[in-house]
Design an enzyme around this catalytic site. Sequence first.
Site, PDB file in Angstrom:
ATOM      1  N   HIS A  45      -7.809   1.241   1.900  1.00 12.32           N
ATOM      2  CA  HIS A  45      -8.189   1.368   3.308  1.00 12.32           C
ATOM      3  C   HIS A  45      -8.573   1.658   4.374  1.00 12.32           C
ATOM      4  O   HIS A  45      -8.122   2.375   5.419  1.00 12.32           O
ATOM      5  CB  HIS A  45      -6.279   1.274   4.053  1.00 12.32           C
ATOM      6  CG  HIS A  45      -6.020   0.213   4.655  1.00 12.32           C
ATOM      7  ND1 HIS A  45      -4.527  -0.520   5.269  1.00 12.32           N
ATOM      8  CD2 HIS A  45      -6.788  -0.320   6.172  1.00 12.32           C
ATOM      9  CE1 HIS A  45      -4.620  -1.732   6.629  1.00 12.32           C
ATOM     10  NE2 HIS A  45      -6.160  -0.785   7.262  1.00 12.32           N
ATOM     11  N   GLU A  65       0.914  -1.070  -0.016  1.00  7.07           N
ATOM     12  CA  GLU A  65      -0.244  -0.024  -0.164  1.00  7.07           C
ATOM     13  C   GLU A  65       1.116   1.201  -0.203  1.00  7.07           C
ATOM     14  O   GLU A  65       1.590   1.357   0.603  1.00  7.07           O
ATOM     15  CB  GLU A  65      -1.535   0.270   1.225  1.00  7.07           C
ATOM     16  CG  GLU A  65      -2.249  -1.053   1.274  1.00  7.07           C
ATOM     17  CD  GLU A  65      -2.948  -0.951   2.731  1.00  7.07           C
ATOM     18  OE1 GLU A  65      -2.467  -0.032   3.409  1.00  7.07           O
ATOM     19  OE2 GLU A  65      -3.652  -2.383   2.520  1.00  7.07           O
TER      20      GLU A  65
HETATM   21  P1  NAI Z   1      -9.979 -10.186  15.834  1.00  6.11           P
HETATM   22  O1  NAI Z   1      -8.835 -10.936  16.243  1.00  6.11           O
HETATM   23  O2  NAI Z   1     -11.472  -9.972  16.916  1.00  6.11           O
HETATM   24  O3  NAI Z   1     -10.250 -11.461  15.169  1.00  6.11           O
HETATM   25  C1  NAI Z   1      -9.846 -12.277  13.990  1.00  6.11           C
HETATM   26  C2  NAI Z   1     -10.304 -13.654  14.217  1.00  6.11           C
HETATM   27  O4  NAI Z   1      -9.770 -14.727  13.617  1.00  6.11           O
HETATM   28  C3  NAI Z   1     -10.090 -14.604  15.268  1.00  6.11           C
HETATM   29  O5  NAI Z   1     -10.838 -14.893  16.107  1.00  6.11           O
HETATM   30  C4  NAI Z   1      -9.404 -15.467  15.074  1.00  6.11           C
HETATM   31  O6  NAI Z   1      -8.988 -16.847  16.025  1.00  6.11           O
HETATM   32  C5  NAI Z   1      -9.545 -15.781  13.820  1.00  6.11           C
HETATM   33  N1  NAI Z   1      -8.268 -16.361  13.053  1.00  6.11           N
HETATM   34  C6  NAI Z   1      -7.002 -15.997  13.401  1.00  6.11           C
HETATM   35  N2  NAI Z   1      -6.179 -16.208  12.327  1.00  6.11           N
HETATM   36  C7  NAI Z   1      -7.374 -17.351  11.771  1.00  6.11           C
HETATM   37  C8  NAI Z   1      -6.740 -18.660   9.907  1.00  6.11           C
HETATM   38  N3  NAI Z   1      -5.608 -18.604   9.957  1.00  6.11           N
HETATM   39  N4  NAI Z   1      -8.029 -19.043  10.303  1.00  6.11           N
HETATM   40  C9  NAI Z   1      -9.093 -18.470  10.737  1.00  6.11           C
HETATM   41  N5  NAI Z   1      -9.808 -17.686  11.194  1.00  6.11           N
HETATM   42  C10 NAI Z   1      -8.394 -17.493  12.052  1.00  6.11           C
HETATM   43  O7  NAI Z   1      -9.914  -9.587  14.964  1.00  6.11           O
HETATM   44  P2  NAI Z   1     -10.739  -8.035  14.326  1.00  6.11           P
HETATM   45  O8  NAI Z   1     -10.439  -6.727  15.072  1.00  6.11           O
HETATM   46  O9  NAI Z   1     -12.190  -8.731  13.615  1.00  6.11           O
HETATM   47  O10 NAI Z   1      -9.907  -7.881  13.423  1.00  6.11           O
HETATM   48  C11 NAI Z   1      -9.816  -7.980  11.716  1.00  6.11           C
HETATM   49  C12 NAI Z   1      -8.494  -8.323  10.684  1.00  6.11           C
HETATM   50  O11 NAI Z   1      -9.869  -6.468  10.090  1.00  6.11           O
HETATM   51  C13 NAI Z   1      -7.542  -7.589  11.152  1.00  6.11           C
HETATM   52  O12 NAI Z   1      -6.694  -7.807  10.296  1.00  6.11           O
HETATM   53  C14 NAI Z   1      -7.162  -5.910  11.302  1.00  6.11           C
HETATM   54  O13 NAI Z   1      -5.756  -5.940  11.056  1.00  6.11           O
HETATM   55  C15 NAI Z   1      -8.145  -6.039  10.158  1.00  6.11           C
HETATM   56  N6  NAI Z   1      -8.310  -4.427   9.836  1.00  6.11           N
HETATM   57  C16 NAI Z   1      -9.194  -3.849   8.940  1.00  6.11           C
HETATM   58  C17 NAI Z   1      -9.785  -2.613   8.616  1.00  6.11           C
HETATM   59  C18 NAI Z   1      -9.507  -1.786   7.701  1.00  6.11           C
HETATM   60  O14 NAI Z   1      -9.472  -0.201   8.189  1.00  6.11           O
HETATM   61  N7  NAI Z   1      -9.751  -2.237   6.330  1.00  6.11           N
HETATM   62  C19 NAI Z   1      -9.965  -2.373  10.684  1.00  6.11           C
HETATM   63  C20 NAI Z   1     -10.325  -2.806  11.515  1.00  6.11           C
HETATM   64  C21 NAI Z   1      -9.923  -4.096  11.430  1.00  6.11           C
END
Ligand code: NAI
Length: 399
Positions: free
Chosen positions: A283, A260
């Site tokens: 993003h 990015e």
């Molecule tokens: P979170 O930590 O609450 O949830 C992540 C989930 O993924 C957990 O339940 C975990 O067990 C699961 N997980 C981990 N490895 C895995 C795998 N290999 N296969 C399947 N499940 C797996 O995180 P949250 O807050 O829900 O954020 C999710 C993503 O969104 C992160 O990558 C974060 O950086 C991204 N994000 C993007 C934003 C954007 O502006 N596009 C803004 C906020 C977050």
Amino acid sequence: MSRIVLLEKIHRSAADHLKAAGFTDIVQLPTALKPEELPAALDGADAVGIRSATQIRAASLEKLSRLKAIGCFCIGTNQVDLTAAAAKGVPVFNAPFSNTRSVAELVIAQAILLLRRIPEKNMRTHRGQWDKSAAGAYEVRNKTLGIIGYGNIGAQVGILAEAVGMRVNYYDVESKLPLGNARPAASLDELLASADVVTLHVPGGSSTENMITAPRLAVMKPSAVLINASRGGVVDIDALDAALREKRIAGAALDVFPKEPNNDKEEFISPLRGLDNVILTPHIGGSTEEAQENIGREVAEKLVRFLKAGTTRWAVNFPEIRHVEKEAQSRVLNVHRNEPGVIARMNADFAQAGLNIVAQHLQTKGAIGYVLTDVDAPIPPALLQKLRAEPATIRCELV
Ligand code: NAI
């Protein structure tokens, strides 16, 4: 009274929350500061609030001896040397959950737009074509959403999806309580094969790097679409590019990319540019006015709890002590090297001063120990001096 300096135009919800909690000495600066500007700007500051553009490294922390806490009014905390801050007894707070809803709403919007083939229709109309065909355009009602990563965002997406009539399946490496009528899939491939919309909400890092490759895309239905608003590295972009060009899947929406631009001057380079069936966004999944307001409030609240009660729940670099109000007249905050005998010596010092400990909350994290001690009497200055002189003590104060 504590002085709090807020940099980088942090949302006014932060100052409002701090003022409501009784903090009146708040200095607000509109820009980020360079490391050499920090000592003067933060002179006398007990806490500082930054966003992503102010770097606080070990050398700056050395010069900020009064600083007790850092609030990152954003999600990431790479701009702070977390280890150096912990070693100085300074907890760092951020706002990991404030933009969950914003991401979830964008994903639902993208699912609807993609299944209706709006990206293509939009591009054609821009080019002067009047394509009113319904072919390949579907409602989301009764379609299956496959959520990969059922954490904060994934679960929220599932709730919103059910509200518009979608069936929700999810796949997670951990066992997760299903919300609403969501169903866990037996495997990633089962989820990919059954979904009309696949959406990724896993963390970044080596365990999810290139999780979606050519063989995984081949499992998806040709009519299905892929949404990634998690981390850019999760999808093999060349494989996705090939699948989209060869119409092996019907469309995609991407908010995050393996590479990015660092700022708005740099060009965004991607093989997906120019594809009619792809929505590209820079993003901004979590970038809304509401999320900024929530971030202001969330981090300010963590700072208030720390400055008023010494509690550190959700600190990113520090032993976490759940919030408990001061249970007695005095609370002593003690950050120390995590080694044997520290608490025993400290409690002996309290006993020698004739003070009875009413409550004590201890947590450790790596090399750092942190203990809050409540005493139903004033703390004599000589005792505070003695505790500070203890070789393992990093910081010892009254809150
Ligand atoms: P979170 O930590 O609450 O949830 C992540 C989930 O993924 C957990 O339940 C975990 O067990 C699961 N997980 C981990 N490895 C895995 C795998 N290999 N296969 C399947 N499940 C797996 O995180 P949250 O807050 O829900 O954020 C999710 C993503 O969104 C992160 O990558 C974060 O950086 C991204 N994000 C993007 C934003 C954007 O502006 N596009 C803004 C906020 C977050």
